[in-house]
Design a protein around this motif. Structure first.
Motif, PDB file in Angstrom:
ATOM      1  N   LYS A   6       0.777  -1.118  -0.098  1.00  0.00           N
ATOM      2  CA  LYS A   6      -0.050   0.023   0.018  1.00  0.00           C
ATOM      3  C   LYS A   6       0.887   1.263   0.034  1.00  0.00           C
ATOM      4  O   LYS A   6       0.121   2.246  -0.010  1.00  0.00           O
ATOM      5  CB  LYS A   6      -0.947   0.090   1.469  1.00  0.00           C
ATOM      6  CG  LYS A   6      -1.914  -0.875   1.433  1.00  0.00           C
ATOM      7  CD  LYS A   6      -2.990  -0.757   0.212  1.00  0.00           C
ATOM      8  CE  LYS A   6      -4.097  -1.520  -0.010  1.00  0.00           C
ATOM      9  NZ  LYS A   6      -5.158  -1.190  -0.840  1.00  0.00           N
ATOM     10  N   HIS A   7       2.080   1.004   0.195  1.00  0.00           N
ATOM     11  CA  HIS A   7       3.016   2.204   0.379  1.00  0.00           C
ATOM     12  C   HIS A   7       4.377   2.159  -0.097  1.00  0.00           C
ATOM     13  O   HIS A   7       4.934   0.988   0.016  1.00  0.00           O
ATOM     14  CB  HIS A   7       3.053   2.406   1.791  1.00  0.00           C
ATOM     15  CG  HIS A   7       3.946   3.623   2.383  1.00  0.00           C
ATOM     16  ND1 HIS A   7       4.001   5.071   2.008  1.00  0.00           N
ATOM     17  CD2 HIS A   7       5.183   3.487   2.880  1.00  0.00           C
ATOM     18  CE1 HIS A   7       4.908   5.682   2.546  1.00  0.00           C
ATOM     19  NE2 HIS A   7       5.686   4.735   3.127  1.00  0.00           N
ATOM     20  N   VAL A  25       0.987  14.286 -14.770  1.00  0.00           N
ATOM     21  CA  VAL A  25       1.395  13.274 -15.556  1.00  0.00           C
ATOM     22  C   VAL A  25       0.449  12.162 -15.493  1.00  0.00           C
ATOM     23  O   VAL A  25      -0.165  11.732 -16.403  1.00  0.00           O
ATOM     24  CB  VAL A  25       2.697  12.761 -15.866  1.00  0.00           C
ATOM     25  CG1 VAL A  25       3.016  11.649 -17.013  1.00  0.00           C
ATOM     26  CG2 VAL A  25       3.854  13.940 -16.007  1.00  0.00           C
ATOM     27  N   LEU A  26       0.153  11.919 -14.336  1.00  0.00           N
ATOM     28  CA  LEU A  26      -0.581  10.437 -13.999  1.00  0.00           C
ATOM     29  C   LEU A  26      -1.976  10.875 -13.526  1.00  0.00           C
ATOM     30  O   LEU A  26      -2.788  10.155 -13.314  1.00  0.00           O
ATOM     31  CB  LEU A  26       0.041   9.598 -12.936  1.00  0.00           C
ATOM     32  CG  LEU A  26       1.607   9.368 -13.367  1.00  0.00           C
ATOM     33  CD1 LEU A  26       2.095   8.464 -12.207  1.00  0.00           C
ATOM     34  CD2 LEU A  26       1.595   8.305 -14.579  1.00  0.00           C
ATOM     35  N   GLY A  27      -2.341  12.157 -13.174  1.00  0.00           N
ATOM     36  CA  GLY A  27      -3.610  12.513 -12.605  1.00  0.00           C
ATOM     37  C   GLY A  27      -3.817  11.905 -11.191  1.00  0.00           C
ATOM     38  O   GLY A  27      -4.799  12.034 -10.833  1.00  0.00           O
ATOM     39  N   TRP A  28      -2.819  11.664 -10.282  1.00  0.00           N
ATOM     40  CA  TRP A  28      -2.954  11.396  -8.983  1.00  0.00           C
ATOM     41  C   TRP A  28      -3.243  12.632  -8.181  1.00  0.00           C
ATOM     42  O   TRP A  28      -3.170  14.001  -8.719  1.00  0.00           O
ATOM     43  CB  TRP A  28      -1.683  10.846  -8.373  1.00  0.00           C
ATOM     44  CG  TRP A  28      -1.535   9.343  -9.035  1.00  0.00           C
ATOM     45  CD1 TRP A  28      -1.894   8.803 -10.142  1.00  0.00           C
ATOM     46  CD2 TRP A  28      -0.783   8.293  -8.562  1.00  0.00           C
ATOM     47  NE1 TRP A  28      -1.589   7.499 -10.237  1.00  0.00           N
ATOM     48  CE2 TRP A  28      -1.014   7.106  -9.202  1.00  0.00           C
ATOM     49  CE3 TRP A  28      -0.035   8.266  -7.033  1.00  0.00           C
ATOM     50  CZ2 TRP A  28      -0.017   5.998  -8.941  1.00  0.00           C
ATOM     51  CZ3 TRP A  28       0.748   7.045  -6.994  1.00  0.00           C
ATOM     52  CH2 TRP A  28       0.656   6.050  -7.762  1.00  0.00           C
ATOM     53  N   THR A  45      -1.426   9.823  -4.072  1.00  0.00           N
ATOM     54  CA  THR A  45      -2.125   8.689  -4.269  1.00  0.00           C
ATOM     55  C   THR A  45      -3.031   8.474  -5.603  1.00  0.00           C
ATOM     56  O   THR A  45      -3.366   9.632  -5.977  1.00  0.00           O
ATOM     57  CB  THR A  45      -3.079   8.482  -2.998  1.00  0.00           C
ATOM     58  OG1 THR A  45      -3.444   7.156  -3.095  1.00  0.00           O
ATOM     59  CG2 THR A  45      -3.809   9.617  -2.881  1.00  0.00           C
ATOM     60  N   ASP A  46      -3.267   7.351  -5.900  1.00  0.00           N
ATOM     61  CA  ASP A  46      -4.198   7.184  -6.838  1.00  0.00           C
ATOM     62  C   ASP A  46      -5.516   6.458  -6.409  1.00  0.00           C
ATOM     63  O   ASP A  46      -6.349   5.957  -7.073  1.00  0.00           O
ATOM     64  CB  ASP A  46      -3.802   5.818  -8.022  1.00  0.00           C
ATOM     65  CG  ASP A  46      -3.512   4.652  -7.584  1.00  0.00           C
ATOM     66  OD1 ASP A  46      -3.461   4.490  -6.199  1.00  0.00           O
ATOM     67  OD2 ASP A  46      -3.109   3.664  -8.323  1.00  0.00           O
ATOM     68  N   GLY A  47      -5.551   6.443  -5.079  1.00  0.00           N
ATOM     69  CA  GLY A  47      -6.803   5.872  -4.314  1.00  0.00           C
ATOM     70  C   GLY A  47      -6.363   4.475  -3.821  1.00  0.00           C
ATOM     71  O   GLY A  47      -7.071   4.055  -3.067  1.00  0.00           O
ATOM     72  N   GLY A 137      -4.699   8.284   1.940  1.00  0.00           N
ATOM     73  CA  GLY A 137      -5.014   8.257   0.538  1.00  0.00           C
ATOM     74  C   GLY A 137      -5.529   7.033  -0.155  1.00  0.00           C
ATOM     75  O   GLY A 137      -5.790   6.899  -1.286  1.00  0.00           O
ATOM     76  N   THR A 138      -5.292   5.913   0.754  1.00  0.00           N
ATOM     77  CA  THR A 138      -5.675   4.522   0.358  1.00  0.00           C
ATOM     78  C   THR A 138      -6.648   4.164   0.804  1.00  0.00           C
ATOM     79  O   THR A 138      -7.318   4.844   1.909  1.00  0.00           O
ATOM     80  CB  THR A 138      -4.470   3.477   0.780  1.00  0.00           C
ATOM     81  OG1 THR A 138      -4.518   3.476   2.067  1.00  0.00           O
ATOM     82  CG2 THR A 138      -3.385   3.869   0.267  1.00  0.00           C
TER      83      THR A 138
END
Length: 146
Positions: A6-7, A25-28, A45-47, A137-138
């Motif tokens: 997770k990290h 770039v990644l939309g995080w 994070t991306d979630g 963020g997760t």
């Protein structure tokens, strides 16, 4: 027992710039900002996973094996449902706690008292971080008890 990656922590010379890569770039999203006695930087994070982009302020907190200007992979973090059992698994497999870093960062294994992260030795010299609470963020993050 369930254990999930997770990290990831990346030592960065410029966390401001590195965080913008993940955002632009990644939309995080930026899930948090760090500015402690040990490090400055961001959680992005991306979630699903949290990446810490950290500029360490002192070698004891980073781990003495890291040079002052080190950049790159610093450690991997695994969320589990029983930190004591996972630490026992590490130790019984020959991977000892990183007492040097745990003491320097004030980390422990008491989820009611602290952030419930605990640094361990891992394979190939990669530091491992274990936590019951997880990371901001997760989806599986458990905020500190009130």
């Amino acid at each position: 027992m369930t254990v999930h990656l997770k990290h990831v922590a990346i030592a960065s010379a410029d966390p401001d710039n590195a965080s913008q890569f993940f955002v632009q770039v990644l939309g995080w999203t930026i899930a948090g900002k760090i500015d402690s006695r040990n490090a400055q930087g961001y959680y992005v994070t991306d979630g699903t996973i949290n990446i810490a982009l950290l500029k360490f302020k002192n070698r004891p907190a980073a781990g003495m094996e890291f040079a002052e200007d080190f950049t790159g992979l610093h450690h991997l973090g695994f969320q589990c449902d029983d930190i004591e059992e996972l630490v026992d698994r590490f130790e019984s497999s020959g991977f000892a706690p990183r007492h040097d870093v745990n003491i320097a960062q004030g980390l422990g294994m008491n989820p009611a008292k602290d952030n419930a992260e605990y640094k361990m030795h891992g394979p190939e010299g990669v530091m491992m971080d274990v936590s019951e609470r997880g990371w901001v963020g997760t989806a599986t993050f458990k905020p500190r008890p009130a």
